[in-house]
Motif scaffolding. Structure first.
Motif, PDB file in Angstrom:
ATOM      1  N   MET A  39      -5.653   2.427  -7.891  1.00 18.90           N
ATOM      2  CA  MET A  39      -6.396   3.331  -8.785  1.00 18.90           C
ATOM      3  C   MET A  39      -5.833   4.744  -8.679  1.00 18.90           C
ATOM      4  N   TYR A  40      -5.499   5.136  -7.471  1.00 20.97           N
ATOM      5  CA  TYR A  40      -4.965   6.478  -7.244  1.00 20.97           C
ATOM      6  C   TYR A  40      -3.615   6.641  -7.935  1.00 20.97           C
ATOM      7  N   ARG A  41      -2.863   5.547  -8.045  1.00 19.34           N
ATOM      8  CA  ARG A  41      -1.536   5.612  -8.664  1.00 19.34           C
ATOM      9  C   ARG A  41      -1.610   5.828 -10.170  1.00 19.34           C
ATOM     10  N   SER A  42      -2.693   5.383 -10.802  1.00 19.92           N
ATOM     11  CA  SER A  42      -2.824   5.539 -12.248  1.00 19.92           C
ATOM     12  C   SER A  42      -3.598   6.822 -12.540  1.00 19.92           C
TER      13      SER A  42
ATOM     14  N   LEU B 284       0.820  -1.212   0.000  1.00 16.89           N
ATOM     15  CA  LEU B 284       0.000   0.000   0.000  1.00 16.89           C
ATOM     16  C   LEU B 284       0.855   1.264   0.000  1.00 16.89           C
ATOM     17  N   LEU B 285       2.072   1.148   0.465  1.00 10.91           N
ATOM     18  CA  LEU B 285       3.001   2.282   0.500  1.00 10.91           C
ATOM     19  C   LEU B 285       4.335   1.839  -0.102  1.00 10.91           C
TER      20      LEU B 285
ATOM     21  N   HIS C  72      -1.533   8.090   0.066  1.00  7.53           N
ATOM     22  CA  HIS C  72      -1.839   6.654   0.049  1.00  7.53           C
ATOM     23  C   HIS C  72      -2.131   6.159   1.461  1.00  7.53           C
ATOM     24  N   LEU C  73      -1.353   6.641   2.434  1.00 12.22           N
ATOM     25  CA  LEU C  73      -1.595   6.249   3.821  1.00 12.22           C
ATOM     26  C   LEU C  73      -2.957   6.764   4.289  1.00 12.22           C
ATOM     27  N   LYS C  74      -3.265   7.994   3.915  1.00 11.23           N
ATOM     28  CA  LYS C  74      -4.557   8.580   4.291  1.00 11.23           C
ATOM     29  C   LYS C  74      -5.711   7.769   3.685  1.00 11.23           C
ATOM     30  N   LEU C  75      -5.582   7.387   2.417  1.00 10.70           N
ATOM     31  CA  LEU C  75      -6.604   6.556   1.758  1.00 10.70           C
ATOM     32  C   LEU C  75      -6.723   5.197   2.449  1.00 10.70           C
ATOM     33  N   THR C  76      -5.594   4.626   2.820  1.00  8.11           N
ATOM     34  CA  THR C  76      -5.571   3.335   3.504  1.00  8.11           C
ATOM     35  C   THR C  76      -6.319   3.416   4.826  1.00  8.11           C
TER      36      THR C  76
ATOM     37  N   TYR D 152       8.951   9.308   2.842  1.00  3.85           N
ATOM     38  CA  TYR D 152       7.619   9.291   2.245  1.00  3.85           C
ATOM     39  C   TYR D 152       7.342  10.623   1.566  1.00  3.85           C
ATOM     40  N   THR D 153       6.840  10.550   0.354  1.00  4.62           N
ATOM     41  CA  THR D 153       6.471  11.757  -0.381  1.00  4.62           C
ATOM     42  C   THR D 153       5.041  12.151  -0.031  1.00  4.62           C
ATOM     43  N   THR D 154       4.617  13.277  -0.542  1.00  2.00           N
ATOM     44  CA  THR D 154       3.239  13.721  -0.358  1.00  2.00           C
ATOM     45  C   THR D 154       2.280  12.674  -0.923  1.00  2.00           C
ATOM     46  N   ARG D 155       2.668  12.059  -2.025  1.00  2.00           N
ATOM     47  CA  ARG D 155       1.833  11.022  -2.646  1.00  2.00           C
ATOM     48  C   ARG D 155       1.695   9.803  -1.722  1.00  2.00           C
ATOM     49  N   GLU D 156       2.807   9.397  -1.098  1.00  2.28           N
ATOM     50  CA  GLU D 156       2.759   8.270  -0.161  1.00  2.28           C
ATOM     51  C   GLU D 156       1.922   8.630   1.059  1.00  2.28           C
ATOM     52  N   ARG D 157       1.999   9.876   1.498  1.00  2.00           N
ATOM     53  CA  ARG D 157       1.171  10.346   2.612  1.00  2.00           C
ATOM     54  C   ARG D 157      -0.309  10.213   2.254  1.00  2.00           C
TER      55      ARG D 157
END
Length: 131
Positions: free
Chosen positions: A73-76, A28-29, A50-54, A43-48
């Motif tokens: 889905m968020y990654r694409s 997930l991260l 992803h954690l928030k979505l998780t 961790y980048t803003t994007r990984e942050r």
């Protein structure tokens, strides 16, 4: 670009670093590694996000595989029809499970009420018998 350490994210989201490492193990991260031997996670803003979505998916009661699908889905590219259709399928499946749980809970609550009523009635009968 803003970056975060595992400690900063753990503090911000009130979870343990171990939980963050678990989400990383689940795919997930994907933080980058820095420092000697790549020991420090960055961790980048994007990984942050992803954690928030998780964590949001977890609060909604979604399975880790459903959460992973959402994070993927968020990654694409955003808002494609396929992504939105997939998201609707996940939500519909989760809604159906929650509605079934609600029905089961209502049935169990009705049974508890019936047992409470019967127990109170028996207590009253015992109380009257003792007088």
């Amino acid at each position: 670009m803003a970056t975060y350490t595992i400690t900063e994210l753990a503090r911000e989201f009130d979870i343990t670093p171990r939980a963050i490492r678990f989400y990383e193990d689940q795919g997930l991260l994907s933080p980058t590694r820095e420092g000697p031997g790549g020991r420090n996670r960055v961790y980048t803003t994007r990984e942050r996000t992803h954690l928030k979505l998780t964590l949001r998916g977890k609060r909604l009661g979604l399975s880790l595989s459903d959460i992973k699908s959402l994070v993927d889905m968020y990654r694409s590219p955003k808002d494609t029809e396929v992504q939105l259709q997939s998201f609707l399928v996940v939500l519909a499946r989760h809604r159906a499970a929650l509605e079934q749980q609600r029905e089961d809970i209502e049935i169990m609550l009705a049974e508890i009420s019936a047992h409470e009523e019967k127990s109170r009635s028996l207590l009253e009968q015992l109380d009257h018998a003792e007088k």
